[in-house]
Design a protein around this motif. Sequence first.
Motif, PDB file in Angstrom:
ATOM      1  N   ILE A   8       0.857  -1.182   0.000  1.00 53.36           N
ATOM      2  CA  ILE A   8       0.000   0.000   0.000  1.00 53.36           C
ATOM      3  C   ILE A   8       0.892   1.229   0.000  1.00 53.36           C
ATOM      4  O   ILE A   8       1.699   1.426   0.908  1.00 53.36           O
ATOM      5  CB  ILE A   8      -0.947   0.017   1.218  1.00 53.36           C
ATOM      6  CG1 ILE A   8      -1.898  -1.175   1.151  1.00 53.36           C
ATOM      7  CG2 ILE A   8      -1.700   1.339   1.287  1.00 53.36           C
ATOM      8  CD1 ILE A   8      -2.798  -1.304   2.349  1.00 53.36           C
ATOM      9  N   GLU A   9       0.749   2.022  -1.037  1.00 52.21           N
ATOM     10  CA  GLU A   9       1.487   3.286  -1.125  1.00 52.21           C
ATOM     11  C   GLU A   9       0.799   4.271  -0.203  1.00 52.21           C
ATOM     12  O   GLU A   9      -0.360   4.628  -0.408  1.00 52.21           O
ATOM     13  CB  GLU A   9       1.506   3.782  -2.570  1.00 52.21           C
ATOM     14  CG  GLU A   9       2.066   5.163  -2.757  1.00 52.21           C
ATOM     15  CD  GLU A   9       3.470   5.335  -2.198  1.00 52.21           C
ATOM     16  OE1 GLU A   9       3.665   6.303  -1.441  1.00 52.21           O
ATOM     17  OE2 GLU A   9       4.345   4.519  -2.519  1.00 52.21           O
ATOM     18  N   LYS A  11       1.054   7.485   0.436  1.00 52.28           N
ATOM     19  CA  LYS A  11       0.567   8.758  -0.113  1.00 52.28           C
ATOM     20  C   LYS A  11      -0.735   8.563  -0.867  1.00 52.28           C
ATOM     21  O   LYS A  11      -1.664   9.358  -0.729  1.00 52.28           O
ATOM     22  CB  LYS A  11       1.614   9.385  -1.036  1.00 52.28           C
ATOM     23  CG  LYS A  11       2.803   9.953  -0.303  1.00 52.28           C
ATOM     24  CD  LYS A  11       3.788  10.570  -1.279  1.00 52.28           C
ATOM     25  CE  LYS A  11       5.046  10.987  -0.556  1.00 52.28           C
ATOM     26  NZ  LYS A  11       6.036  11.543  -1.463  1.00 52.28           N
ATOM     27  N   SER A  12      -0.809   7.501  -1.663  1.00 54.81           N
ATOM     28  CA  SER A  12      -2.041   7.220  -2.407  1.00 54.81           C
ATOM     29  C   SER A  12      -3.187   6.949  -1.448  1.00 54.81           C
ATOM     30  O   SER A  12      -4.307   7.435  -1.649  1.00 54.81           O
ATOM     31  CB  SER A  12      -1.845   6.015  -3.329  1.00 54.81           C
ATOM     32  OG  SER A  12      -0.876   6.304  -4.296  1.00 54.81           O
ATOM     33  N   ALA A  13      -2.931   6.188  -0.417  1.00 62.95           N
ATOM     34  CA  ALA A  13      -3.974   5.882   0.563  1.00 62.95           C
ATOM     35  C   ALA A  13      -4.458   7.156   1.241  1.00 62.95           C
ATOM     36  O   ALA A  13      -5.666   7.353   1.426  1.00 62.95           O
ATOM     37  CB  ALA A  13      -3.446   4.893   1.603  1.00 62.95           C
ATOM     38  N   ILE A  15      -4.422  10.200   0.065  1.00 59.22           N
ATOM     39  CA  ILE A  15      -5.188  10.996  -0.898  1.00 59.22           C
ATOM     40  C   ILE A  15      -6.603  10.441  -1.049  1.00 59.22           C
ATOM     41  O   ILE A  15      -7.581  11.188  -1.055  1.00 59.22           O
ATOM     42  CB  ILE A  15      -4.456  11.059  -2.252  1.00 59.22           C
ATOM     43  CG1 ILE A  15      -3.208  11.928  -2.097  1.00 59.22           C
ATOM     44  CG2 ILE A  15      -5.367  11.577  -3.354  1.00 59.22           C
ATOM     45  CD1 ILE A  15      -2.250  11.860  -3.257  1.00 59.22           C
ATOM     46  N   VAL A  16      -6.722   9.125  -1.140  1.00 61.23           N
ATOM     47  CA  VAL A  16      -8.043   8.506  -1.279  1.00 61.23           C
ATOM     48  C   VAL A  16      -8.886   8.775  -0.038  1.00 61.23           C
ATOM     49  O   VAL A  16     -10.062   9.152  -0.138  1.00 61.23           O
ATOM     50  CB  VAL A  16      -7.915   6.986  -1.544  1.00 61.23           C
ATOM     51  CG1 VAL A  16      -9.255   6.289  -1.421  1.00 61.23           C
ATOM     52  CG2 VAL A  16      -7.297   6.751  -2.910  1.00 61.23           C
ATOM     53  N   TYR A  38      -3.290  13.367 -20.576  1.00 61.03           N
ATOM     54  CA  TYR A  38      -2.771  12.105 -20.059  1.00 61.03           C
ATOM     55  C   TYR A  38      -2.883  10.978 -21.078  1.00 61.03           C
ATOM     56  O   TYR A  38      -2.039  10.092 -21.128  1.00 61.03           O
ATOM     57  CB  TYR A  38      -3.495  11.730 -18.766  1.00 61.03           C
ATOM     58  CG  TYR A  38      -3.150  12.677 -17.641  1.00 61.03           C
ATOM     59  CD1 TYR A  38      -1.960  12.542 -16.954  1.00 61.03           C
ATOM     60  CD2 TYR A  38      -4.004  13.707 -17.289  1.00 61.03           C
ATOM     61  CE1 TYR A  38      -1.622  13.415 -15.937  1.00 61.03           C
ATOM     62  CE2 TYR A  38      -3.682  14.588 -16.270  1.00 61.03           C
ATOM     63  CZ  TYR A  38      -2.490  14.440 -15.601  1.00 61.03           C
ATOM     64  OH  TYR A  38      -2.153  15.300 -14.601  1.00 61.03           O
ATOM     65  N   THR A  44       1.524   7.996 -19.479  1.00 67.98           N
ATOM     66  CA  THR A  44       0.515   7.557 -18.524  1.00 67.98           C
ATOM     67  C   THR A  44      -0.072   6.199 -18.879  1.00 67.98           C
ATOM     68  O   THR A  44      -0.257   5.352 -18.000  1.00 67.98           O
ATOM     69  CB  THR A  44      -0.610   8.603 -18.405  1.00 67.98           C
ATOM     70  OG1 THR A  44      -0.023   9.844 -18.004  1.00 67.98           O
ATOM     71  CG2 THR A  44      -1.654   8.203 -17.392  1.00 67.98           C
TER      72      THR A  44
END
Length: 68
Positions: A8-9, A11-13, A15-16, A38, A44
Amino acid sequence: MPFSSENIEIKSALIVINFKQWNPETSDPIEKVKEEQYIEDGYTLNGQHGLKEYIKILERERNQRNNS
């Protein structure tokens, strides 16, 4: 990669989770994103065959509706 707590990244978590908790009256910044940028940037969608195909299907269906 097998299951790992590192899958689990963080930063991504974050943000979500932040997005999920937005005030419903907050304007969505995603509306400012230009999809074409993109899609056409050559980076991308690298290796994203499923998403590329989905985009083609959406474009084809949109064109069919507009030509009907």
